[in-house]
Design an enzyme around this catalytic site. Structure first.
Site: not given
Length: 172
Positions: A78-79, A82
């Site tokens: 998820h990170e 980003h």
């Protein structure tokens, strides 16, 4: 009782982060340096990406330690997504969980979900004080953060119903 993330677990999270960056490099046929990775995030956020000149990924060590396997399966990807989207669209405003991020999560083989489903029972909650503001149609409760932005930075917030700029109820 506080659960600590061991050095071995921190190293494993670093390795997993690097593997997701490698996956993104294969998908986009370009290289991405490993950003700074910290294990210092508190509260109920599982992870956080901060861009800019010195990009960094922050992980919540308490949450990671208490649910390590589930955390490793979801949060690093998820990170990293980003981070990759920020690098690919540098200088342009892209929504944090917008179509580019969702597309990359699917390319990673994961569902593009914004929020985690971790057990937060033992995670301390920070509560912000709320401040009363008014518009033409109702009262609003602004967080300390937004209140301070109004007071010290001159920011203005508008009601989504009537469009009027919110004003402090204490000014009435």
């Amino acid at each position: 009782m506080s659960v600590l993330l061991t050095q071995a677990q921190q190293q494993e999270l670093l390795d997993i982060t690097r593997r997701w960056i490698d996956a993104a490099e294969n998908i986009h046929a370009r290289t991405f340096p490993l950003p700074e990775v910290r294990f210092d995030l508190n509260g109920q956020a599982a992870g956080q990406y901060r861009g800019g000149a010195h990009p960094r990924i922050r992980y919540n060590p308490r949450m990671a330690a208490s649910q390590f396997e589930a955390y490793c399966q979801r949060t690093p990807a998820h990170e990293v997504a980003h981070y990759i989207i920020d690098r690919l669209h540098s200088g342009r405003r892209v929504r944090p969980h917008g179509p580019q991020w969702r597309e990359l999560m699917r390319a990673f083989g994961l569902e593009p979900e914004r929020c985690h489903q971790y057990d937060l029972q033992n995670v301390p909650r920070r509560r912000q004080r709320r401040f009363a503001y008014r518009c033409a149609c109702q009262e609003h409760r602004l967080s300390t953060t937004r209140h301070n932005r109004v007071q010290y930075r001159g920011m203005k917030y508008r009601c989504i119903k009537c469009g009027e700029v919110l004003r402090s109820a204490s000014d009435d």
